[in-house]
Design an enzyme around this catalytic site. Structure first.
Site, PDB file in Angstrom:
ATOM      1  N   PHE A 195      40.378  53.508  35.518  1.00 46.67           N
ATOM      2  CA  PHE A 195      41.159  53.455  34.284  1.00 46.67           C
ATOM      3  C   PHE A 195      40.569  52.430  33.329  1.00 46.67           C
ATOM      4  O   PHE A 195      40.319  51.279  33.716  1.00 46.67           O
ATOM      5  CB  PHE A 195      42.604  53.107  34.625  1.00 46.67           C
ATOM      6  CG  PHE A 195      43.521  53.031  33.439  1.00 46.67           C
ATOM      7  CD1 PHE A 195      43.635  54.100  32.563  1.00 46.67           C
ATOM      8  CD2 PHE A 195      44.283  51.889  33.205  1.00 46.67           C
ATOM      9  CE1 PHE A 195      44.502  54.037  31.468  1.00 46.67           C
ATOM     10  CE2 PHE A 195      45.145  51.815  32.127  1.00 46.67           C
ATOM     11  CZ  PHE A 195      45.245  52.889  31.249  1.00 46.67           C
ATOM     12  N   SER A 204      38.878  52.457  42.054  1.00 44.57           N
ATOM     13  CA  SER A 204      40.159  52.086  41.470  1.00 44.57           C
ATOM     14  C   SER A 204      41.023  53.325  41.203  1.00 44.57           C
ATOM     15  O   SER A 204      41.310  54.090  42.116  1.00 44.57           O
ATOM     16  CB  SER A 204      39.912  51.274  40.194  1.00 44.57           C
ATOM     17  OG  SER A 204      41.095  50.640  39.761  1.00 44.57           O
ATOM     18  N   MET A 205      41.422  53.566  39.939  1.00 44.16           N
ATOM     19  CA  MET A 205      42.188  54.779  39.659  1.00 44.16           C
ATOM     20  C   MET A 205      41.388  56.022  40.002  1.00 44.16           C
ATOM     21  O   MET A 205      41.962  57.060  40.363  1.00 44.16           O
ATOM     22  CB  MET A 205      42.608  54.830  38.189  1.00 44.16           C
ATOM     23  CG  MET A 205      43.470  56.044  37.846  1.00 44.16           C
ATOM     24  SD  MET A 205      43.621  56.344  36.089  1.00 44.16           S
ATOM     25  CE  MET A 205      41.999  57.035  35.701  1.00 44.16           C
ATOM     26  N   ASP A 238      40.086  40.658  44.937  1.00 45.16           N
ATOM     27  CA  ASP A 238      40.206  41.673  43.884  1.00 45.16           C
ATOM     28  C   ASP A 238      41.311  41.213  42.944  1.00 45.16           C
ATOM     29  O   ASP A 238      42.458  41.061  43.356  1.00 45.16           O
ATOM     30  CB  ASP A 238      40.558  43.029  44.518  1.00 45.16           C
ATOM     31  CG  ASP A 238      40.568  44.178  43.528  1.00 45.16           C
ATOM     32  OD1 ASP A 238      40.838  43.935  42.338  1.00 45.16           O
ATOM     33  OD2 ASP A 238      40.339  45.323  43.952  1.00 45.16           O
ATOM     34  N   HIS A 265      36.640  43.359  41.929  1.00 42.42           N
ATOM     35  CA  HIS A 265      37.162  44.717  41.839  1.00 42.42           C
ATOM     36  C   HIS A 265      36.093  45.779  41.600  1.00 42.42           C
ATOM     37  O   HIS A 265      36.071  46.813  42.277  1.00 42.42           O
ATOM     38  CB  HIS A 265      38.222  44.792  40.732  1.00 42.42           C
ATOM     39  CG  HIS A 265      38.852  46.138  40.606  1.00 42.42           C
ATOM     40  ND1 HIS A 265      39.618  46.695  41.609  1.00 42.42           N
ATOM     41  CD2 HIS A 265      38.812  47.062  39.599  1.00 42.42           C
ATOM     42  CE1 HIS A 265      40.039  47.887  41.227  1.00 42.42           C
ATOM     43  NE2 HIS A 265      39.563  48.149  40.025  1.00 42.42           N
TER      44      HIS A 265
END
Length: 254
Positions: free
Chosen positions: A25, A92-93, A193, A223
């Site tokens: 994202f 991530s997303m 993260d 991250h």
């Protein structure tokens, strides 16, 4: 809408084993580019789409929703699956979208590589998003969480809240269907993260029905691990999984 320099989608045509890599994202395909090039050099067919509303302006991102992002990666998966064994990777997303693909199309997802997958958050502001997004269209940026000096992530300087509220709906949907995931999983989690909590990876591992699951903790990355010190560990583990599922399907990666 002009695309930010370096944020273009990536594709490479190789053999009959494919990697579909999904960025996060507010990020862009740039965060996946090194991973993609590593797999292309190994002979894989690779696709890294640019999710709708990404790589342009955060205002445009605010006009998109998770269903738009999912439709984009679903089209890529179905096109590849016609004549490839496909491993899906996500950051991530992008990891949440990869899991959704495995939930909806288990017959087409031969393996999953998840890097700090975002299926839940511990940010106290998230429950307030329905109100906050009516008061302000954006928050400070979440991109660029990299420990290594030098590399930077092409990501928005603001976090669009209308789109962010849709991310939370995606996460709830994915969490609710984790038991539908049966594909082999390699999950890479950064020890530190600043964006996604460790409990997100724990939720994935506790919820899936996959029997072939391995978690690797990355000791020297934040991250955006695909651009950080431990990137080679991610790329190597991803390629190893691709080779194994390819062999299971009677195909070979160079």
């Amino acid at each position: 809408m002009p695309i930010l320099p370096g944020a273009e989608p990536f594709q490479a045509d190789g053999g009959d084993v494919a990697a579909l890599l999904v960025h996060g994202f507010t990020g862009t395909p740039q965060s996946m580019r090194d991973w993609a090039e590593h797999h292309a050099a190994a002979g894989l067919t690779v696709r890294v789409p640019r999710l709708p509303g990404h790589g342009t302006t955060w205002q445009e991102c605010n006009r998109t929703r998770w269903e738009d992002w999912y439709a984009c990666v679903e089209r890529e998966l179905l096109a590849l699956a016609a004549d490839h064994t496909v491993v899906v990777g996500g950051l991530s997303m992008g990891g949440a979208l990869a899991l959704r693909l495995a939930q909806e199309h288990p017959e087409h997802v031969a393996g999953l590589v998840l890097v700090n997958p975002a299926v839940r958050t511990e940010d106290w502001r998230i429950p307030l998003l329905p109100l906050l997004r009516r008061l302000t269209p954006s928050f400070p940026a979440i991109g660029g969480d990299i420990r290594k000096d030098g590399p930077s992530e092409i990501a928005y300087t603001r976090t669009p809240l209308h789109a962010g509220a849709s991310v939370t709906r995606l996460q709830r949907t994915v969490r609710g269907d984790l038991s539908r995931v049966t594909a082999p999983i390699r999950l890479f989690r950064s020890a530190v993260d600043h964006v996604v909590p460790a409990s997100s990876s724990a939720a994935v591992l506790a919820g899936v029905s996959s029997t072939d699951v391995e978690q690797v903790v990355l000791p020297d990355s934040y991250h955006v691990a695909t651009l950080d010190h431990d990137a080679a560990t991610v790329f190597g583990g991803s390629l190893a999984l691709a080779r194994r599922v390819a062999a299971d399907s009677g195909r070979v990666v160079a």
